[in-house]
Design a protein around this motif. Structure first.
Motif, PDB file in Angstrom:
ATOM      1  N   PHE A 262       0.829  -1.214   0.000  1.00 51.90           N
ATOM      2  CA  PHE A 262       0.000   0.000   0.000  1.00 51.90           C
ATOM      3  C   PHE A 262       0.861   1.262   0.000  1.00 51.90           C
ATOM      4  CE2 PHE A 262      -2.807  -3.301   1.507  1.00 51.90           C
ATOM      5  CZ  PHE A 262      -3.976  -3.044   0.825  1.00 51.90           C
ATOM      6  N   SER A 263       1.881   1.269  -0.847  1.00 51.54           N
ATOM      7  CA  SER A 263       2.768   2.435  -0.916  1.00 51.54           C
ATOM      8  C   SER A 263       2.759   3.103  -2.283  1.00 51.54           C
ATOM      9  CB  SER A 263       4.204   2.018  -0.563  1.00 51.54           C
ATOM     10  OG  SER A 263       4.681   1.037  -1.463  1.00 51.54           O
ATOM     11  N   ASP A 264       1.878   2.680  -3.170  1.00 52.60           N
ATOM     12  CA  ASP A 264       1.788   3.287  -4.504  1.00 52.60           C
ATOM     13  C   ASP A 264       0.606   4.256  -4.535  1.00 52.60           C
ATOM     14  OD1 ASP A 264       0.815   3.568  -7.339  1.00 52.60           O
ATOM     15  OD2 ASP A 264       2.612   2.364  -7.719  1.00 52.60           O
ATOM     16  N   ASN A 265       0.902   5.517  -4.745  1.00 52.04           N
ATOM     17  CA  ASN A 265      -0.134   6.557  -4.682  1.00 52.04           C
ATOM     18  C   ASN A 265      -1.286   6.301  -5.648  1.00 52.04           C
ATOM     19  OD1 ASN A 265       1.680   7.737  -2.947  1.00 52.04           O
ATOM     20  ND2 ASN A 265       2.326   9.330  -4.367  1.00 52.04           N
ATOM     21  N   HIS A 266      -0.948   5.953  -6.891  1.00 53.53           N
ATOM     22  CA  HIS A 266      -1.975   5.789  -7.910  1.00 53.53           C
ATOM     23  C   HIS A 266      -2.881   4.601  -7.596  1.00 53.53           C
ATOM     24  CE1 HIS A 266       1.599   7.660  -9.766  1.00 53.53           C
ATOM     25  NE2 HIS A 266       0.730   8.415 -10.398  1.00 53.53           N
ATOM     26  N   ILE A 267      -2.287   3.502  -7.223  1.00 51.36           N
ATOM     27  CA  ILE A 267      -3.064   2.301  -6.914  1.00 51.36           C
ATOM     28  C   ILE A 267      -3.950   2.541  -5.695  1.00 51.36           C
ATOM     29  CG2 ILE A 267      -2.919  -0.129  -6.268  1.00 51.36           C
ATOM     30  CD1 ILE A 267      -2.033   0.560  -9.147  1.00 51.36           C
ATOM     31  N   ASN A 268      -3.392   3.154  -4.664  1.00 46.89           N
ATOM     32  CA  ASN A 268      -4.175   3.448  -3.456  1.00 46.89           C
ATOM     33  C   ASN A 268      -5.396   4.306  -3.769  1.00 46.89           C
ATOM     34  OD1 ASN A 268      -2.259   2.070  -2.024  1.00 46.89           O
ATOM     35  ND2 ASN A 268      -1.373   3.860  -1.036  1.00 46.89           N
ATOM     36  N   PHE A 283     -13.290  -6.631  -0.498  1.00 45.60           N
ATOM     37  CA  PHE A 283     -11.837  -6.518  -0.622  1.00 45.60           C
ATOM     38  C   PHE A 283     -11.199  -7.497   0.357  1.00 45.60           C
ATOM     39  CE2 PHE A 283     -13.367  -2.578  -2.321  1.00 45.60           C
ATOM     40  CZ  PHE A 283     -12.426  -2.175  -3.262  1.00 45.60           C
ATOM     41  N   THR A 284     -10.312  -8.341  -0.141  1.00 45.01           N
ATOM     42  CA  THR A 284      -9.632  -9.305   0.714  1.00 45.01           C
ATOM     43  C   THR A 284      -8.131  -9.083   0.623  1.00 45.01           C
ATOM     44  OG1 THR A 284     -11.379 -10.948   0.367  1.00 45.01           O
ATOM     45  CG2 THR A 284      -9.261 -11.741   1.223  1.00 45.01           C
ATOM     46  N   ILE A 285      -7.532  -8.748   1.761  1.00 43.29           N
ATOM     47  CA  ILE A 285      -6.097  -8.485   1.832  1.00 43.29           C
ATOM     48  C   ILE A 285      -5.396  -9.746   2.313  1.00 43.29           C
ATOM     49  CG2 ILE A 285      -4.309  -7.081   2.921  1.00 43.29           C
ATOM     50  CD1 ILE A 285      -6.614  -4.976   3.332  1.00 43.29           C
ATOM     51  N   VAL A 286      -4.408 -10.185   1.562  1.00 42.18           N
ATOM     52  CA  VAL A 286      -3.624 -11.362   1.924  1.00 42.18           C
ATOM     53  C   VAL A 286      -2.254 -10.890   2.373  1.00 42.18           C
ATOM     54  CG1 VAL A 286      -2.686 -13.571   1.151  1.00 42.18           C
ATOM     55  CG2 VAL A 286      -4.885 -12.751   0.242  1.00 42.18           C
ATOM     56  N   ASP A 287      -1.978 -11.061   3.667  1.00 38.18           N
ATOM     57  CA  ASP A 287      -0.748 -10.530   4.250  1.00 38.18           C
ATOM     58  C   ASP A 287      -0.363 -11.401   5.443  1.00 38.18           C
ATOM     59  OD1 ASP A 287       1.299  -9.108   5.440  1.00 38.18           O
ATOM     60  OD2 ASP A 287       0.295  -7.174   5.310  1.00 38.18           O
ATOM     61  N   PRO A 288       0.830 -12.009   5.444  1.00 36.18           N
ATOM     62  CA  PRO A 288       1.209 -12.863   6.573  1.00 36.18           C
ATOM     63  C   PRO A 288       1.500 -12.084   7.846  1.00 36.18           C
ATOM     64  CG  PRO A 288       3.028 -12.664   5.038  1.00 36.18           C
ATOM     65  CD  PRO A 288       1.852 -11.993   4.392  1.00 36.18           C
ATOM     66  N   TYR A 289       1.871 -10.804   7.704  1.00 40.57           N
ATOM     67  CA  TYR A 289       2.216  -9.991   8.873  1.00 40.57           C
ATOM     68  C   TYR A 289       1.495  -8.647   8.806  1.00 40.57           C
ATOM     69  CZ  TYR A 289       5.962 -13.433   8.705  1.00 40.57           C
ATOM     70  OH  TYR A 289       6.667 -14.609   8.621  1.00 40.57           O
ATOM     71  N   PRO A 290       0.174  -8.648   8.934  1.00 38.12           N
ATOM     72  CA  PRO A 290      -0.582  -7.401   8.808  1.00 38.12           C
ATOM     73  C   PRO A 290      -0.397  -6.514  10.029  1.00 38.12           C
ATOM     74  CG  PRO A 290      -2.035  -9.153   9.506  1.00 38.12           C
ATOM     75  CD  PRO A 290      -0.703  -9.795   9.245  1.00 38.12           C
ATOM     76  N   ASP A 292      -1.757  -4.196  13.171  1.00 44.27           N
ATOM     77  CA  ASP A 292      -2.822  -4.466  14.136  1.00 44.27           C
ATOM     78  C   ASP A 292      -4.080  -3.734  13.692  1.00 44.27           C
ATOM     79  OD1 ASP A 292      -4.506  -4.877  16.251  1.00 44.27           O
ATOM     80  OD2 ASP A 292      -3.120  -4.172  17.788  1.00 44.27           O
ATOM     81  N   PHE A 293      -5.045  -4.488  13.144  1.00 45.28           N
ATOM     82  CA  PHE A 293      -6.242  -3.859  12.595  1.00 45.28           C
ATOM     83  C   PHE A 293      -7.186  -3.364  13.680  1.00 45.28           C
ATOM     84  CE2 PHE A 293      -6.573  -8.501  12.477  1.00 45.28           C
ATOM     85  CZ  PHE A 293      -7.646  -8.731  13.315  1.00 45.28           C
ATOM     86  N   ARG A 294      -6.877  -3.638  14.950  1.00 41.52           N
ATOM     87  CA  ARG A 294      -7.726  -3.124  16.038  1.00 41.52           C
ATOM     88  C   ARG A 294      -7.368  -1.692  16.401  1.00 41.52           C
ATOM     89  NH1 ARG A 294      -6.129  -7.956  19.906  1.00 41.52           N
ATOM     90  NH2 ARG A 294      -4.173  -7.327  18.908  1.00 41.52           N
ATOM     91  N   THR A 295      -6.263  -1.192  15.871  1.00 40.09           N
ATOM     92  CA  THR A 295      -5.850   0.183  16.129  1.00 40.09           C
ATOM     93  C   THR A 295      -5.697   0.912  14.805  1.00 40.09           C
ATOM     94  OG1 THR A 295      -3.485  -0.354  16.025  1.00 40.09           O
ATOM     95  CG2 THR A 295      -4.580  -0.566  18.162  1.00 40.09           C
ATOM     96  N   LEU A 296      -5.549   2.217  14.888  1.00 41.00           N
ATOM     97  CA  LEU A 296      -5.352   3.025  13.697  1.00 41.00           C
ATOM     98  C   LEU A 296      -3.966   3.641  13.715  1.00 41.00           C
ATOM     99  CD1 LEU A 296      -8.767   4.885  13.396  1.00 41.00           C
ATOM    100  CD2 LEU A 296      -7.894   3.058  11.932  1.00 41.00           C
ATOM    101  N   PRO A 297      -3.352   3.815  12.533  1.00 42.36           N
ATOM    102  CA  PRO A 297      -2.038   4.453  12.474  1.00 42.36           C
ATOM    103  C   PRO A 297      -2.154   5.940  12.756  1.00 42.36           C
ATOM    104  CG  PRO A 297      -2.885   4.089  10.276  1.00 42.36           C
ATOM    105  CD  PRO A 297      -3.866   3.459  11.215  1.00 42.36           C
ATOM    106  N   THR A 298      -1.050   6.565  12.999  1.00 39.96           N
ATOM    107  CA  THR A 298      -1.004   8.011  13.197  1.00 39.96           C
ATOM    108  C   THR A 298      -0.167   8.644  12.093  1.00 39.96           C
ATOM    109  OG1 THR A 298      -1.130   7.706  15.576  1.00 39.96           O
ATOM    110  CG2 THR A 298      -0.369   9.840  14.799  1.00 39.96           C
ATOM    111  N   SER A 311       3.078   5.221   1.687  1.00 40.98           N
ATOM    112  CA  SER A 311       3.422   4.756   3.031  1.00 40.98           C
ATOM    113  C   SER A 311       2.187   4.496   3.888  1.00 40.98           C
ATOM    114  CB  SER A 311       4.364   5.717   3.765  1.00 40.98           C
ATOM    115  OG  SER A 311       3.678   6.829   4.286  1.00 40.98           O
ATOM    116  N   PHE A 312       0.983   4.635   3.337  1.00 43.78           N
ATOM    117  CA  PHE A 312      -0.211   4.234   4.061  1.00 43.78           C
ATOM    118  C   PHE A 312      -0.242   2.707   4.158  1.00 43.78           C
ATOM    119  CE2 PHE A 312      -3.631   7.637   4.271  1.00 43.78           C
ATOM    120  CZ  PHE A 312      -2.724   8.673   4.195  1.00 43.78           C
ATOM    121  N   ASP A 313      -0.747   2.183   5.249  1.00 38.64           N
ATOM    122  CA  ASP A 313      -1.073   0.769   5.248  1.00 38.64           C
ATOM    123  C   ASP A 313      -2.574   0.650   5.015  1.00 38.64           C
ATOM    124  OD1 ASP A 313      -2.439   0.993   7.739  1.00 38.64           O
ATOM    125  OD2 ASP A 313      -0.556   0.735   8.808  1.00 38.64           O
TER     126      ASP A 313
END
Length: 364
Positions: A262-268, A283-290, A292-298, A311-313
């Protein structure tokens, strides 16, 4: 079968024993013998915080500009640290970039062993069976190698007019022929070249020679986009591929995102557009090390972010806007190989995140 598309990022190719992004600077520095190249690469690595593709993309653009010195922070491509290059080094820098894109990347990202891409077989067989498309941000040949082994006919948008050995790109070629799979390579590919000669036909300057040694270094350059923040090369073939991705996002009901940072501006931007504005999507995200979806980034910008920055996740992309159509967001905590096995068995181990996004005005 519902309309499904797959988007593959670099993480989907790691299991084919290709270099990781974090390893590229070290590998290229060890591989080159030119001492000035080594020194430049080491300084780039240090000042860019190991962002290889963004660094080479910045060099490629800035080395073509008529500045007395080149400052890599001009486009904020790498960092806020100024990195000045004397104009006297322009030719040396040009030669370095050309070597990386024409020779080094082609060698490092060329898969020759069919066994290394066996993990992708269930994905390709699924796409063949259900006539689904794959979009990839990778310029390696993992999908092509796996498809060739399985005798799956695929199109990357090239055709062979008048039985010439050289094939030319045209977005309309995806609609021609009786192939089993459309493979859209959004960032180009090893073995593809762009002619430097002007032409009235926009598509005829992107070609794939019968033999990679047939490409003329003086009249062509590799057709590869490097760098997640590169805004200058989305034209011609790349723009057509991106717009096709945008169009299919709008109509697809299931979107699987594998190994993407999730670091490509156009794709995002277009993922978020489809999530916010078009109904009946999962939308299904496949990621072995996602994360923490219980919190939000800053920071997490609440309430209608439409210009998604690099640089967004996925939390910031999906949770930062309202979801008026009640689209679904799923997570599969798995490597691509494990996901492919689950897909083959029709037993996807899904975590439903659909109720976790933040409504406008609510605090995290």
């Amino acid at each position: 079968m519902t309309n499904t598309i797959f988007l593959l990022g670099a993480g989907a190719s790691v299991e084919a024993n290709l270099p990781k992004a974090s390893e590229l600077f070290e590998e290229i520095t060890n591989d080159v013998s030119n001492s000035s190249w080594k020194a430049l690469l080491q300084e780039l690595k240090d000042k860019s915080k190991n962002k290889f593709e963004d660094s080479i993309s910045a060099l490629e653009f800035l080395s073509s500009q008529n500045f007395a010195t080149l400052e890599l922070d001009l486009l904020k491509i790498i960092s806020d640290v100024k990195f000045e290059i004397p104009k006297s080094q322009l030719e040396d820098i040009y030669n370095l970039v050309d070597y990386i894109k024409r020779i080094w990347i082609n060698d490092k990202f060329q898969v020759n062993n069919s066994q290394s891409v066996e993990y992708l077989h269930p994905l390709l067989q699924f796409c063949k069976e259900h006539r689904q498309s794959i979009f990839t941000l990778n310029y390696d040949n993992t999908i092509e190698k796996a498809a060739d082994f399985l005798n799956i006919e695929y199109s990357t948008g090239f055709a062979n007019p008048n039985e010439l050995k050289t094939e030319f790109f045209d977005i309309n070629n995806f609609k021609l022929g009786n192939h089993d799979l459309n493979l859209y390579k959004l960032h180009g590919s090893i073995g593809w070249f762009i002619s430097k000669l002007s032409s009235d036909n926009l598509y005829n300057n992107v070609y794939k020679p019968y033999n990679k040694n047939d490409s003329d270094e003086k009249s062509s350059k590799p057709a590869i986009i490097l760098g997640s923040k590169n805004k200058l090369t989305w034209e011609g073939m790349y723009l057509d591929l991106l717009m096709t991705f945008r169009k299919q996002l709008r109509t697809a009901e299931n979107i699987y995102i594998l190994g993407y940072s999730f670091s490509d501006n156009h794709i995002n931007k277009y993922i978020q557009e489809a999530w916010s504005n078009y109904p009946n999507k999962t939308f299904t995200i496949v990621d072995p090390y996602p994360p923490d979806f219980r919190t939000l980034p800053t920071p997490c910008f609440l309430g209608g972010v439409h210009e998604v920055k690099g640089s967004f996740d996925f939390r910031n992309l999906f949770f930062s806007v309202e979801n008026p159509h009640n689209n679904k967001l799923h997570l599969i905590k798995a490597r691509t190989s494990v996901f492919c096995k689950q897909l083959e068995a029709r037993k996807l181990k899904v975590i439903d995140l659909s109720g976790l996004w933040i409504k406008k005005g609510e605090p995290p």
